[in-house]
Design a protein around this motif. Structure first.
Motif, PDB file in Angstrom:
ATOM      1  N   THR A   1      -2.495  -0.110 -23.256  1.00  0.00           N
ATOM      2  CA  THR A   1      -1.427   0.270 -24.212  1.00  0.00           C
ATOM      3  C   THR A   1      -0.170   0.083 -23.474  1.00  0.00           C
ATOM      4  N   SER A   2       0.168   0.502 -22.291  1.00  0.00           N
ATOM      5  CA  SER A   2       1.463   0.345 -21.664  1.00  0.00           C
ATOM      6  C   SER A   2       1.318  -0.962 -20.928  1.00  0.00           C
ATOM      7  N   LYS A   3       2.591  -1.696 -21.011  1.00  0.00           N
ATOM      8  CA  LYS A   3       2.290  -2.931 -20.529  1.00  0.00           C
ATOM      9  C   LYS A   3       3.238  -3.150 -18.942  1.00  0.00           C
ATOM     10  N   LYS A   4       3.182  -1.923 -18.667  1.00  0.00           N
ATOM     11  CA  LYS A   4       3.785  -2.263 -17.043  1.00  0.00           C
ATOM     12  C   LYS A   4       3.168  -2.893 -16.112  1.00  0.00           C
ATOM     13  N   SER A   5       3.617  -3.682 -15.248  1.00  0.00           N
ATOM     14  CA  SER A   5       2.776  -4.267 -14.421  1.00  0.00           C
ATOM     15  C   SER A   5       2.480  -3.464 -13.153  1.00  0.00           C
ATOM     16  N   LEU A   6       1.198  -3.897 -12.790  1.00  0.00           N
ATOM     17  CA  LEU A   6       0.657  -3.040 -11.587  1.00  0.00           C
ATOM     18  C   LEU A   6       0.897  -3.475 -10.237  1.00  0.00           C
ATOM     19  N   SER A   7       1.360  -2.584  -9.399  1.00  0.00           N
ATOM     20  CA  SER A   7       1.686  -2.946  -7.956  1.00  0.00           C
ATOM     21  C   SER A   7       0.418  -2.701  -7.276  1.00  0.00           C
ATOM     22  N   LEU A   8      -0.209  -3.840  -6.761  1.00  0.00           N
ATOM     23  CA  LEU A   8      -1.631  -3.721  -5.939  1.00  0.00           C
ATOM     24  C   LEU A   8      -1.080  -3.874  -4.462  1.00  0.00           C
ATOM     25  N   ILE A   9      -1.196  -2.867  -3.623  1.00  0.00           N
ATOM     26  CA  ILE A   9      -0.958  -3.112  -2.467  1.00  0.00           C
ATOM     27  C   ILE A   9      -1.913  -2.794  -1.425  1.00  0.00           C
ATOM     28  N   ILE A  10      -2.335  -3.569  -0.538  1.00  0.00           N
ATOM     29  CA  ILE A  10      -3.235  -3.660   0.285  1.00  0.00           C
ATOM     30  C   ILE A  10      -2.874  -3.226   1.654  1.00  0.00           C
ATOM     31  N   ILE A  11      -3.488  -2.281   2.216  1.00  0.00           N
ATOM     32  CA  ILE A  11      -2.651  -1.748   3.797  1.00  0.00           C
ATOM     33  C   ILE A  11      -3.884  -2.030   4.673  1.00  0.00           C
ATOM     34  N   LYS A  12      -3.522  -3.010   5.430  1.00  0.00           N
ATOM     35  CA  LYS A  12      -4.678  -3.780   6.285  1.00  0.00           C
ATOM     36  C   LYS A  12      -4.992  -3.069   7.488  1.00  0.00           C
ATOM     37  N   HIS A  13      -6.174  -2.684   7.745  1.00  0.00           N
ATOM     38  CA  HIS A  13      -6.898  -2.147   9.042  1.00  0.00           C
ATOM     39  C   HIS A  13      -7.195  -3.326   9.926  1.00  0.00           C
ATOM     40  N   TYR A  14      -6.691  -3.039  11.245  1.00  0.00           N
ATOM     41  CA  TYR A  14      -6.851  -4.128  12.226  1.00  0.00           C
ATOM     42  C   TYR A  14      -8.274  -4.558  12.461  1.00  0.00           C
ATOM     43  N   ASN A  15      -9.233  -3.438  12.235  1.00  0.00           N
ATOM     44  CA  ASN A  15     -10.740  -3.609  12.542  1.00  0.00           C
ATOM     45  C   ASN A  15     -11.555  -4.133  11.339  1.00  0.00           C
ATOM     46  N   TYR A  16     -11.019  -4.044  10.053  1.00  0.00           N
ATOM     47  CA  TYR A  16     -11.752  -4.575   8.764  1.00  0.00           C
ATOM     48  C   TYR A  16     -11.010  -5.489   8.038  1.00  0.00           C
ATOM     49  N   ASN A  17     -11.831  -6.295   7.219  1.00  0.00           N
ATOM     50  CA  ASN A  17     -11.511  -7.178   6.313  1.00  0.00           C
ATOM     51  C   ASN A  17     -11.123  -6.254   4.941  1.00  0.00           C
ATOM     52  N   SER A  18     -10.411  -6.749   4.462  1.00  0.00           N
ATOM     53  CA  SER A  18      -9.728  -6.024   3.016  1.00  0.00           C
ATOM     54  C   SER A  18     -10.171  -7.163   1.696  1.00  0.00           C
ATOM     55  N   LEU A  19      -9.980  -6.809   0.703  1.00  0.00           N
ATOM     56  CA  LEU A  19     -10.331  -7.647  -0.365  1.00  0.00           C
ATOM     57  C   LEU A  19      -9.472  -8.944  -0.371  1.00  0.00           C
ATOM     58  N   GLU A  20      -8.577  -9.225   0.036  1.00  0.00           N
ATOM     59  CA  GLU A  20      -7.988 -10.427   0.176  1.00  0.00           C
ATOM     60  C   GLU A  20      -8.350 -11.552   1.022  1.00  0.00           C
ATOM     61  N   ILE A  21      -9.373 -11.126   1.911  1.00  0.00           N
ATOM     62  CA  ILE A  21     -10.170 -12.285   2.790  1.00  0.00           C
ATOM     63  C   ILE A  21     -10.926 -13.020   1.960  1.00  0.00           C
ATOM     64  N   ASN A  22     -11.325 -12.637   0.612  1.00  0.00           N
ATOM     65  CA  ASN A  22     -12.246 -13.539   0.026  1.00  0.00           C
ATOM     66  C   ASN A  22     -11.483 -14.546  -0.944  1.00  0.00           C
ATOM     67  N   GLU A  23     -11.791 -15.583  -0.602  1.00  0.00           N
ATOM     68  CA  GLU A  23     -10.471 -16.855  -1.325  1.00  0.00           C
ATOM     69  C   GLU A  23     -10.631 -16.838  -2.827  1.00  0.00           C
ATOM     70  N   GLU A  24     -11.773 -16.378  -3.366  1.00  0.00           N
ATOM     71  CA  GLU A  24     -12.091 -16.299  -4.726  1.00  0.00           C
ATOM     72  C   GLU A  24     -11.308 -14.965  -5.348  1.00  0.00           C
ATOM     73  N   ASN A  25     -11.170 -14.181  -4.547  1.00  0.00           N
ATOM     74  CA  ASN A  25     -10.250 -12.798  -4.725  1.00  0.00           C
ATOM     75  C   ASN A  25      -8.841 -13.216  -4.855  1.00  0.00           C
ATOM     76  N   MET A  26      -8.412 -13.919  -4.176  1.00  0.00           N
ATOM     77  CA  MET A  26      -6.905 -14.446  -3.835  1.00  0.00           C
ATOM     78  C   MET A  26      -6.608 -15.289  -5.011  1.00  0.00           C
ATOM     79  N   LYS A  27      -7.526 -16.109  -5.380  1.00  0.00           N
ATOM     80  CA  LYS A  27      -7.339 -17.202  -6.630  1.00  0.00           C
ATOM     81  C   LYS A  27      -6.956 -16.283  -7.896  1.00  0.00           C
ATOM     82  N   ILE A  28      -8.037 -15.151  -7.921  1.00  0.00           N
ATOM     83  CA  ILE A  28      -7.742 -14.352  -9.322  1.00  0.00           C
ATOM     84  C   ILE A  28      -6.434 -13.553  -9.030  1.00  0.00           C
TER      85      ILE A  28
END
Length: 487
Positions: A438-465
């Protein structure tokens, strides 16, 4: 003929420009140049935080030569007689009195640019470094009546010890407009005496306590303040703030922000209850045991205006914190608790209904607890999660956020403690659900990177979406390092 905006309008606009844009404005005309210079030189020391050491050295040399050009003739003569020869950008006088534009005086950074620019490293030549420091301090303090911040907080700065610097350069200086002081407790007492003669309007005072007795002059400076609001005390390696507590009593009604950080759990905390108007409290202790016991003295203290409570490191007994929240939780708007405890998390849902921002750690069996927090804290706008090993998964978090986050919710921070397993279809399902809210406010999605681990943006398909929904205005997307996250 083009219309020229008034200087005050240009100044208002330039305040919003990035540094590279301000550098471009320098070349337009003299008025634009003057306004840009005032902003760029307001905190000239800020350059060192975002560039390499090699680039720092080049910039330091340029700042050093510009400041030397601005020195009064008397100071230039003193340097010349001591065979200190520093080239200046041009033989002509400077276009502006650059030190007069500075609102921030950092003695630490003056030492840095002199150390880098003069390249004087031998112990026999350190007195020359100190001589240049003294002349610079005199120039800044004598030519600038609008300094807002003074930083002098290390006991050994670039081969210059605190007591090598002459404190007569502060004698008679009018620092009535100084609003922030960051310092060390073991600075020569003459410094604090000179400062206390005219500096009575500090809004922020930050003190690093060294393992030495606190001088009466520092206590006097603290007592002489008229409207102190923000106090930051740091004590490591034997440092102790106990000696100044009696000097703080005068500020019991004005203080609104308090930050305490130490590796000594024996330091007293009960004095915190003396400041009933606190709005923000952070307790960062790198020790357990005794510190937890000391927090017991605060569990029933009352702070009717408290809005922000941060405990980012070792955590007290949850029982004490829950008792504290029973009294003070209703007005809290932000909580940062580095703690894994389901009972405490449930108490947040019950006792803190007006929260807007929260960070607590959820174990992998606390999905219902997260749902309860969302359903109880209906003003919640932002939440930060740790994901991975023995913690809630990204998929679980996204599903709960989409279904149960309140209407004003707009910011989701995810910090992975193991490699991300989020599938593209799971991410897209979340965005589809968010878009249909119902609320049309945009979502701020912030990924905080850990130097030892891969986060969701490492997946190219995720980044396309992500880019698709970003371009359509459904989300804003950012990637940050852990050190850049302000939570």
């Amino acid at each position: 003929m083009p219309c020229q905006l008034p200087a005050d309008c240009l100044n208002e606009i330039f305040e919003y420009l990035e540094e590279f844009a301000l550098h471009s404005c320098l070349l337009v005309n003299r008025l634009w140049c003057k306004i840009s210079i005032r902003i760029l030189w307001r905190d000239i020391w800020d350059f060192k935080h975002s560039i390499s050491y090699r680039h720092q050295s080049r910039i330091s040399s340029k700042i050093l030569s510009t400041l030397v050009a601005c020195l009064p003739d008397e100071s230039k003569e003193i340097l010349y007689k001591n065979s200190i020869l520093i080239s200046t950008p041009t033989s002509n006088p400077p276009l502006f009195n650059y030190p007069a534009f500075c609102k921030v005086l950092s003695i630490n950074d003056i030492c840095q640019i002199i150390y880098m620019g003069l390249n004087i490293k031998s112990s026999t030549s350190l007195s020359l470094n100190c001589l240049v420091v003294d002349e610079f301090i005199k120039m800044f303090t004598n030519q600038n009546s609008s300094l807002k911040r003074l930083t002098y907080s290390s006991n050994y700065i670039y081969n210059i010890t605190l007591n090598d610097i002459s404190y007569t350069c502060f004698s008679g200086v009018n620092l009535v407009n100084l609003s922030e002081l960051r310092c060390s407790s073991d600075i020569n007492s003459e410094f604090y005496y000179q400062l206390s003669q005219t500096c009575h309007n500090l809004q922020l005072l930050a003190i690093d306590f060294e393992p030495k007795p606190v001088s009466n002059e520092l206590k006097g400076l603290i007592s002489s303040q008229k409207n102190l609001k923000n106090l930051r005390l740091s004590a490591f390696n034997g440092g102790d703030w106990t000696d100044i507590l009696s000097s703080l009593i005068k500020h019991s009604n004005t203080l609104t922000k308090l930050y305490l950080t130490s590796d000594n759990g024996n330091l007293p905390l009960s004095f915190v209850a003396s400041f009933p108007n606190l709005q923000q409290v952070e307790l960062s202790f790198f020790c357990g045991g005794v510190y937890s016991k000391n927090f017991e003295s605060l569990q029933y203290a009352t702070f009717p205006k408290l809005q922000i409570l941060n405990i980012p490191d070792y955590f007290p007994e949850p029982e004490y914190v829950i008792n504290f929240l029973r009294i003070n939780g209703k007005n809290l708007e932000k909580i940062y608790f580095f703690n894994q405890n389901n009972v405490l998390n449930l108490s947040i849902a019950e006792l803190c209904p007006n929260l807007k921002k929260v960070f607590v750690i959820f174990n992998d069996d606390e999905l219902d607890t997260l749902r309860t927090i969302f359903n109880s804290c209906r003003y919640l706008e932002s939440i930060k999660f740790y994901c991975g090993k023995s913690l809630l998964s990204e998929k679980e978090i996204l599903e709960i956020v989409a279904e149960h986050s309140p209407e004003n919710f707009y910011e989701l921070k995810i910090y992975n403690r193991s490699n991300s397993n989020l599938l593209p279809e799971e991410l897209e399902n979340f965005f589809i659900s968010w878009k249909s809210r119902t609320s049309k406010k945009s979502l701020s999605l912030i990924i905080i990177k850990h130097y030892n681990y891969n986060s969701l943006e490492i997946n190219e398909e995720n980044m396309k979406i992500i880019n698709h929904y970003k371009n359509s205005g459904v989300i804003n997307f950012k990637i940050r390092g852990y050190e850049d996250d302000d939570s």
